[in-house]
Design a protein around this motif. Sequence first.
Motif, PDB file in Angstrom:
ATOM      1  N   GLU A 198      -2.373  -3.607  10.401  1.00 15.32           N
ATOM      2  CA  GLU A 198      -1.340  -4.602  10.134  1.00 15.32           C
ATOM      3  C   GLU A 198      -1.481  -5.863  10.962  1.00 15.32           C
ATOM      4  O   GLU A 198      -0.872  -6.889  10.640  1.00 15.32           O
ATOM      5  N   GLU A 199      -2.301  -5.805  12.014  1.00 20.57           N
ATOM      6  CA  GLU A 199      -2.495  -6.995  12.847  1.00 20.57           C
ATOM      7  C   GLU A 199      -3.222  -8.076  12.057  1.00 20.57           C
ATOM      8  O   GLU A 199      -4.234  -7.827  11.415  1.00 20.57           O
ATOM      9  N   GLN A 200      -2.696  -9.276  12.100  1.00 22.72           N
ATOM     10  CA  GLN A 200      -3.300 -10.404  11.391  1.00 22.72           C
ATOM     11  C   GLN A 200      -3.557 -11.539  12.369  1.00 22.72           C
ATOM     12  O   GLN A 200      -2.854 -11.683  13.369  1.00 22.72           O
ATOM     13  N   PRO A 201      -4.571 -12.366  12.109  1.00 25.14           N
ATOM     14  CA  PRO A 201      -4.831 -13.513  12.983  1.00 25.14           C
ATOM     15  C   PRO A 201      -3.657 -14.479  12.982  1.00 25.14           C
ATOM     16  O   PRO A 201      -2.887 -14.536  12.009  1.00 25.14           O
ATOM     17  N   ALA A 202      -3.525 -15.234  14.068  1.00 23.23           N
ATOM     18  CA  ALA A 202      -2.424 -16.183  14.173  1.00 23.23           C
ATOM     19  C   ALA A 202      -2.496 -17.254  13.095  1.00 23.23           C
ATOM     20  O   ALA A 202      -1.472 -17.775  12.646  1.00 23.23           O
ATOM     21  N   GLN A 203      -3.699 -17.582  12.669  1.00 26.22           N
ATOM     22  CA  GLN A 203      -3.877 -18.545  11.597  1.00 26.22           C
ATOM     23  C   GLN A 203      -5.037 -18.132  10.701  1.00 26.22           C
ATOM     24  O   GLN A 203      -5.898 -17.352  11.111  1.00 26.22           O
ATOM     25  N   VAL A 204      -5.041 -18.640   9.499  1.00 22.27           N
ATOM     26  CA  VAL A 204      -6.078 -18.284   8.534  1.00 22.27           C
ATOM     27  C   VAL A 204      -7.425 -18.808   9.023  1.00 22.27           C
ATOM     28  O   VAL A 204      -7.557 -19.994   9.326  1.00 22.27           O
ATOM     29  N   PRO A 205      -8.441 -17.940   9.129  1.00 24.70           N
ATOM     30  CA  PRO A 205      -9.766 -18.409   9.563  1.00 24.70           C
ATOM     31  C   PRO A 205     -10.314 -19.493   8.637  1.00 24.70           C
ATOM     32  O   PRO A 205     -10.244 -19.367   7.418  1.00 24.70           O
ATOM     33  N   PHE A 206     -10.835 -20.542   9.229  1.00 29.10           N
ATOM     34  CA  PHE A 206     -11.432 -21.671   8.487  1.00 29.10           C
ATOM     35  C   PHE A 206     -10.440 -22.346   7.547  1.00 29.10           C
ATOM     36  O   PHE A 206     -10.844 -23.028   6.595  1.00 29.10           O
ATOM     37  N   GLY A 207      -9.149 -22.167   7.794  1.00 26.13           N
ATOM     38  CA  GLY A 207      -8.155 -22.662   6.843  1.00 26.13           C
ATOM     39  C   GLY A 207      -8.130 -24.176   6.712  1.00 26.13           C
ATOM     40  O   GLY A 207      -8.247 -24.904   7.702  1.00 26.13           O
TER      41      GLY A 207
END
Length: 285
Positions: free
Chosen positions: A211-220
């Motif tokens: 369930e852990e997700q990055p703080a922001q979308v990679p390469f967003g």
Amino acid sequence: MAINRKTCLVTGCSSGGVGSALAEAFKDKGYHVFATARSPSKVPQTLHTASNVTVLALDVTSSESIAAAAEAVQKQTGGKLDVLINNAGLGLNMPGLDTPMDEARKLFDLNFFGALEMIQAFGPMLVTAKGCIVNNSSVGGLQPFPFSSMYNATKAALIIAGEAWRLEMAPLGVRVITLLAGGITTNFLANLQTPAYPEKSYYLCIKDMIEEQPAQVPFGVRPEVFAHDVLRQVEKGTTGKFWVGGGVCIARFALWLFPQSALDRISLYQKPFTKKLAEEHKKTA
């Protein structure tokens, strides 16, 4: 009196997402935009107040809702639609073994069958206008990511079906663009669905990791940048698959160059669960 400018319908136009950015981009280009969402109150106020925007309630999982929207658009446009953008969709973050079947079916109803039914309902208007269909798929439909199997499967289905629809509809004068979308800085990760796990799930020991997700979308990239890239492709007459969004150049190169084993290592680097899950399984086996 029928609208006498180009028209565009976008699904999933809630504030902060890709849909509202697409609606804004086409509005600014001079199209009359039908900005749709299940809850019209979630559509940004700038779209509600624009003279060349009509906000409509539309649930793409409801045949009745789709039919009502098609009737409303037909009345306003005289039976033509230049651009249909199938953008509405959600993610699902869960192991395949634990995914409730009703949730899996709901996801396909929204992400895939919703797009198909929209194309069927608006097809005659698109044929009359010699228009363009844009299906918002994902690079996730080309590369397996652990715990996103259902979401990726809906996007893979949309890619292959979109390419078939492109061939089927070209003789009718309708273009089909399939977006292979990369990173976009929206609330997509925050809105991921995670149903309750079964009590005997093999994956409870790594639930937090899943369930852990990055703080922001990679390469967003910003939704506005994404939307203007899509607008340009519609305007220039593009058809077929179009890679757009953050990181797509890297993804495209990797998918072409690397064997699946290397691609798997990249996916597992983002979710390094294998060792812990194997160890915990051995303890209980």
